[in-house]
Scaffold this motif. Structure first.
Motif, PDB file in Angstrom:
ATOM      1  N   PHE A 142       9.344  -3.641  -6.125  1.00 22.75           N
ATOM      2  CA  PHE A 142       9.238  -2.509  -5.207  1.00 22.75           C
ATOM      3  C   PHE A 142       8.472  -2.879  -3.940  1.00 22.75           C
ATOM      4  O   PHE A 142       8.777  -2.372  -2.863  1.00 22.75           O
ATOM      5  CB  PHE A 142       8.588  -1.320  -5.913  1.00 22.75           C
ATOM      6  N   ALA A 143       7.481  -3.754  -4.055  1.00 24.28           N
ATOM      7  CA  ALA A 143       6.726  -4.153  -2.862  1.00 24.28           C
ATOM      8  C   ALA A 143       7.528  -5.127  -2.001  1.00 24.28           C
ATOM      9  O   ALA A 143       7.737  -4.898  -0.806  1.00 24.28           O
ATOM     10  CB  ALA A 143       5.398  -4.775  -3.277  1.00 24.28           C
ATOM     11  N   LEU A 144       7.979  -6.231  -2.602  1.00 20.70           N
ATOM     12  CA  LEU A 144       8.679  -7.262  -1.839  1.00 20.70           C
ATOM     13  C   LEU A 144      10.121  -6.864  -1.549  1.00 20.70           C
ATOM     14  O   LEU A 144      10.644  -7.164  -0.476  1.00 20.70           O
ATOM     15  CB  LEU A 144       8.648  -8.580  -2.611  1.00 20.70           C
ATOM     16  N   GLY A 145      10.766  -6.192  -2.505  1.00 24.34           N
ATOM     17  CA  GLY A 145      12.161  -5.796  -2.302  1.00 24.34           C
ATOM     18  C   GLY A 145      12.315  -4.826  -1.156  1.00 24.34           C
ATOM     19  O   GLY A 145      13.229  -4.939  -0.339  1.00 24.34           O
ATOM     20  N   THR A 146      11.407  -3.855  -1.080  1.00 21.82           N
ATOM     21  CA  THR A 146      11.460  -2.906   0.031  1.00 21.82           C
ATOM     22  C   THR A 146      11.263  -3.612   1.359  1.00 21.82           C
ATOM     23  O   THR A 146      11.942  -3.316   2.352  1.00 21.82           O
ATOM     24  CB  THR A 146      10.381  -1.825  -0.157  1.00 21.82           C
ATOM     25  N   ALA A 147      10.334  -4.581   1.403  1.00 21.05           N
ATOM     26  CA  ALA A 147      10.113  -5.342   2.629  1.00 21.05           C
ATOM     27  C   ALA A 147      11.358  -6.150   3.005  1.00 21.05           C
ATOM     28  O   ALA A 147      11.693  -6.271   4.188  1.00 21.05           O
ATOM     29  CB  ALA A 147       8.908  -6.272   2.457  1.00 21.05           C
ATOM     30  N   ILE A 148      12.051  -6.688   2.004  1.00 18.34           N
ATOM     31  CA  ILE A 148      13.263  -7.465   2.274  1.00 18.34           C
ATOM     32  C   ILE A 148      14.357  -6.565   2.843  1.00 18.34           C
ATOM     33  O   ILE A 148      15.066  -6.932   3.796  1.00 18.34           O
ATOM     34  CB  ILE A 148      13.739  -8.163   0.982  1.00 18.34           C
ATOM     35  N   VAL A 149      14.494  -5.366   2.296  1.00 22.41           N
ATOM     36  CA  VAL A 149      15.528  -4.442   2.774  1.00 22.41           C
ATOM     37  C   VAL A 149      15.270  -4.065   4.222  1.00 22.41           C
ATOM     38  O   VAL A 149      16.169  -4.164   5.075  1.00 22.41           O
ATOM     39  CB  VAL A 149      15.589  -3.192   1.874  1.00 22.41           C
ATOM     40  N   VAL A 174       0.842  -1.205   0.000  1.00 18.92           N
ATOM     41  CA  VAL A 174       0.000   0.000   0.000  1.00 18.92           C
ATOM     42  C   VAL A 174       0.873   1.249   0.000  1.00 18.92           C
ATOM     43  O   VAL A 174       0.622   2.218  -0.741  1.00 18.92           O
ATOM     44  CB  VAL A 174      -0.948  -0.011   1.210  1.00 18.92           C
ATOM     45  N   TRP A 175       1.922   1.257   0.819  1.00 17.29           N
ATOM     46  CA  TRP A 175       2.849   2.386   0.877  1.00 17.29           C
ATOM     47  C   TRP A 175       3.492   2.638  -0.480  1.00 17.29           C
ATOM     48  O   TRP A 175       3.529   3.788  -0.958  1.00 17.29           O
ATOM     49  CB  TRP A 175       3.918   2.083   1.928  1.00 17.29           C
ATOM     50  N   ALA A 176       3.985   1.580  -1.125  1.00 17.43           N
ATOM     51  CA  ALA A 176       4.620   1.742  -2.431  1.00 17.43           C
ATOM     52  C   ALA A 176       3.609   2.194  -3.478  1.00 17.43           C
ATOM     53  O   ALA A 176       3.935   2.985  -4.365  1.00 17.43           O
ATOM     54  CB  ALA A 176       5.273   0.420  -2.861  1.00 17.43           C
ATOM     55  N   THR A 177       2.378   1.693  -3.373  1.00 18.95           N
ATOM     56  CA  THR A 177       1.325   2.116  -4.299  1.00 18.95           C
ATOM     57  C   THR A 177       1.107   3.619  -4.203  1.00 18.95           C
ATOM     58  O   THR A 177       1.011   4.316  -5.226  1.00 18.95           O
ATOM     59  CB  THR A 177       0.008   1.381  -3.986  1.00 18.95           C
ATOM     60  N   CYS A 178       1.042   4.139  -2.991  1.00 18.85           N
ATOM     61  CA  CYS A 178       0.856   5.580  -2.801  1.00 18.85           C
ATOM     62  C   CYS A 178       2.037   6.368  -3.364  1.00 18.85           C
ATOM     63  O   CYS A 178       1.867   7.438  -3.968  1.00 18.85           O
ATOM     64  CB  CYS A 178       0.684   5.900  -1.322  1.00 18.85           C
ATOM     65  N   GLN A 179       3.238   5.840  -3.178  1.00 23.50           N
ATOM     66  CA  GLN A 179       4.425   6.530  -3.657  1.00 23.50           C
ATOM     67  C   GLN A 179       4.386   6.694  -5.171  1.00 23.50           C
ATOM     68  O   GLN A 179       4.595   7.799  -5.707  1.00 23.50           O
ATOM     69  CB  GLN A 179       5.676   5.753  -3.235  1.00 23.50           C
ATOM     70  N   PHE A 180       4.088   5.612  -5.884  1.00 30.98           N
ATOM     71  CA  PHE A 180       4.123   5.684  -7.338  1.00 30.98           C
ATOM     72  C   PHE A 180       2.867   6.333  -7.913  1.00 30.98           C
ATOM     73  O   PHE A 180       2.929   7.009  -8.935  1.00 30.98           O
ATOM     74  CB  PHE A 180       4.333   4.286  -7.919  1.00 30.98           C
ATOM     75  N   ALA A 181       1.736   6.145  -7.254  1.00 26.17           N
ATOM     76  CA  ALA A 181       0.532   6.838  -7.701  1.00 26.17           C
ATOM     77  C   ALA A 181       0.702   8.345  -7.560  1.00 26.17           C
ATOM     78  O   ALA A 181       0.275   9.121  -8.425  1.00 26.17           O
ATOM     79  CB  ALA A 181      -0.679   6.359  -6.903  1.00 26.17           C
ATOM     80  N   GLY A 182       1.344   8.770  -6.467  1.00 25.18           N
ATOM     81  CA  GLY A 182       1.597  10.199  -6.281  1.00 25.18           C
ATOM     82  C   GLY A 182       2.497  10.760  -7.364  1.00 25.18           C
ATOM     83  O   GLY A 182       2.256  11.866  -7.879  1.00 25.18           O
ATOM     84  N   ALA A 183       3.542  10.012  -7.726  1.00 25.77           N
ATOM     85  CA  ALA A 183       4.436  10.477  -8.790  1.00 25.77           C
ATOM     86  C   ALA A 183       3.697  10.601 -10.112  1.00 25.77           C
ATOM     87  O   ALA A 183       3.944  11.521 -10.906  1.00 25.77           O
ATOM     88  CB  ALA A 183       5.620   9.522  -8.921  1.00 25.77           C
ATOM     89  N   ALA A 184       2.761   9.672 -10.384  1.00 23.44           N
ATOM     90  CA  ALA A 184       2.002   9.718 -11.630  1.00 23.44           C
ATOM     91  C   ALA A 184       0.987  10.842 -11.625  1.00 23.44           C
ATOM     92  O   ALA A 184       0.756  11.499 -12.654  1.00 23.44           O
ATOM     93  CB  ALA A 184       1.292   8.378 -11.850  1.00 23.44           C
ATOM     94  N   LEU A 185       0.362  11.079 -10.481  1.00 23.25           N
ATOM     95  CA  LEU A 185      -0.713  12.067 -10.413  1.00 23.25           C
ATOM     96  C   LEU A 185      -0.197  13.490 -10.199  1.00 23.25           C
ATOM     97  O   LEU A 185      -0.950  14.450 -10.409  1.00 23.25           O
ATOM     98  CB  LEU A 185      -1.680  11.703  -9.287  1.00 23.25           C
ATOM     99  N   GLY A 186       1.063  13.632  -9.779  1.00 26.40           N
ATOM    100  CA  GLY A 186       1.604  14.960  -9.500  1.00 26.40           C
ATOM    101  C   GLY A 186       1.434  15.938 -10.653  1.00 26.40           C
ATOM    102  O   GLY A 186       0.865  17.027 -10.480  1.00 26.40           O
TER     103      GLY A 186
END
Length: 513
Positions: free
Chosen positions: A382-389, A148-160
């Motif tokens: 971006f979803a799973l990789g961020t969680a792994i980091v 959900v966090w990553a979705t907001c990040q990329f949706a924001g970049a697209a909608l900006g």
């Protein structure tokens, strides 16, 4: 205040945590939107404030410079003083400075405001991600929350750009800063109620030497890369800046390996999953930024769309990443994370390959389909990789790990625009070297060999047939550069998919908590 040493989080998140995630989505959207907020407003604000070309560059770039330079420091600072405290303080500063930016009366004031916005923005992203990691201890819930966090990040970049375009249709250029005010107000009112406080129980004092070295390493490198990408007449300065940043980076690394409480735990790179994922995040950012840059330019310079039209056509790329990240938790119910990431990267390679089929006389469909498929495939990474980091460290160090993830994303994006943009520019220049008619002289000829916009200026004084041929040559040359960037990106995604499929071995879930 509740900290990790004194209170154990419940195994599974409840209503309060999910409400907290909703609140954390707001600054995530805000930072993503603000990165692109000024692109469409630049002509208006330049006319109003009388900015020079150099001032325009600083107004656009300084925000990203500050985010990149301070995100590591702020991630670690949140581990030490409390992530909620840092988030709320940074959010309050972001809101106040947004109002000042909206009503700036000079270029210097706007540059100063954008500088402070970048520093405040650097507090928001690692704080939100680190809080999510602490609030959601169950691996599946944490994966869904990060998606959900990553979705907001990329949706924001697209909608900006879309949001900015709508505001600029009705209000003055400063209006693009004001959506931050209600967002921050909700964060400040709801945050203390639904967000718990977390901090490391054994955190030492901030190491100011490490902070200084990290800034001296990151900022010159980003500066040098951006100036090389802009085609500076003298590359010596940017190259010297990159070299100086590299030297400070080496000094920073040596210091971190000697400290008991480093600003950045470089020993994490001994973990193969961590290193593979961080590498993949960086290189995927390279490919996404490079293809994104070329496709947006294709829409405007080859197809002739206005900026607002281009923003709408380009929105599917950001929305596809958002969709890919949002669907990842459901996807991993039937396949392993490794398969999801590797398969997604293979899909991205197909999307990048579609860009080779784009023609200079085509409409936008093929180009948009290519970047949309490319972006969709990166969702699992971006979803799973961020969680792994962030899962590679104990919960009390999540802020530092989150900042490493954000730094990888930003560095990849900067490298993508610089390196792949330079490749495309070189191909354009080579293709146009013999295409400019002999009766186009001096500065007009030089500009025609550098940009499609320059071709339009040069063609204005030619006979109709010659002008049409020159414009077509410019469009074909630009499209050849797009083809090359598509091939390079497809190769990057293919290599990453093979590396993940062959070498990735995930650590046991919940190993840190």
């Amino acid at each position: 205040m509740q900290d990790i040493a004194s209170a154990a989080a419940p195994t599974r998140a409840g209503l309060r945590e999910w409400l907290g995630l909703t609140v954390l989505a707001l600054p995530t959207l805000l930072v993503a939107v603000d990165i692109n907020a000024l692109f469409l407003a630049l002509p208006q604000l330049s006319a109003d404030l009388g900015t020079s070309g150099v001032e325009q560059l600083w107004i656009i770039d300084i925000y990203g410079f500050m985010v990149a330079g301070f995100v590591t420091t702020m991630g670690t600072l949140g581990d030490r003083i409390g992530r909620r405290r840092l988030l709320l303080a940074g959010g309050a500063a972001f809101g106040v400075v947004s109002v000042l930016a909206a009503y700036s009366i000079s270029p210097a004031m706007l540059i100063a405001c954008r500088t402070l916005l970048g520093i405040a923005g650097a507090t928001l992203m690692p704080s939100t991600l680190a809080l999510i990691t602490n609030m959601f201890r169950d691996a599946k819930q944490r994966g869904a929350a990060i998606a959900v966090w990553a979705t907001c990040q990329f949706a924001g970049a697209a909608l900006g750009p879309v949001v900015s375009g709508i505001l600029l249709e009705h209000f003055w250029w400063g209006s693009v800063f004001l959506p931050a005010v209600p967002v921050i107000a909700v964060l400040l009112l709801a945050g203390p109620v639904v967000l718990p406080e977390y901090r490391g129980p054994d955190a030492g004092r901030p190491d100011l030497t490490s902070v200084a070295l990290s800034l001296l390493a990151i900022l010159p490198i980003i500066y040098g890369i951006k100036n090389l990408a802009a085609g500076t007449d003298s590359p010596a300065g940017p190259i010297a800046a990159i070299a100086a940043g590299g030297a400070f980076g080496a000094a920073f690394a040596r210091r971190q390996l000697r400290l008991d409480h480093p600003l950045l735990n470089l020993r994490l790179f001994a973990q193969r999953p961590f290193t593979l994922v961080l590498t993949a995040l960086t290189l995927a950012g390279v490919a996404m930024a490079g293809t994104g840059l070329l496709v947006t330019q294709y829409l405007q310079t080859v197809l002739g769309y206005a900026p607002a039209q281009s923003a709408l056509w380009f929105a599917p790329m950001g929305l596809a990443v958002a969709l890919g990240t949002l669907l990842t938790p459901a996807l991993t119910r039937s396949i392993t994370p490794k398969t999801a990431i590797a398969g997604g990267l293979a899909l991205s390679a197909v999307g990048a390959g579609l860009l080779v089929a784009v023609g200079s006389g085509d409409g936008p469909a093929t180009a948009i389909a290519g970047v949309t498929v490319l972006a969709l495939g990166t969702g699992p990474l971006f979803a799973l990789g961020t969680a792994i980091v962030v899962g590679s460290v104990p919960p009390e160090k999540a802020g530092s790990a989150a900042s490493m993830s954000e730094t990888a994303n930003y560095l990849g994006g900067t490298l993508g625009m610089a390196v792949l943009g330079t490749v495309a520019a070189a191909i354009y220049h080579q293709r146009m070297a013999g295409a400019v008619p002999a009766d186009v002289l001096g500065e007009a000829a030089r500009r025609a060999q550098e940009t499609v916009a320059g071709v339009g200026t040069a063609a204005a004084g030619l006979p109709p047939a010659d002008a049409a041929a020159l414009v077509q040559a410019g469009q074909d040359a630009f499209t050849s550069g797009l083809h090359a960037v598509g091939l390079i990106s497809a190769a990057l995604f293919t290599v990453l998919a093979a590396l993940i499929a062959g070498l990735f071995r995930p650590e046991p879930a919940n190993q840190h908590g």
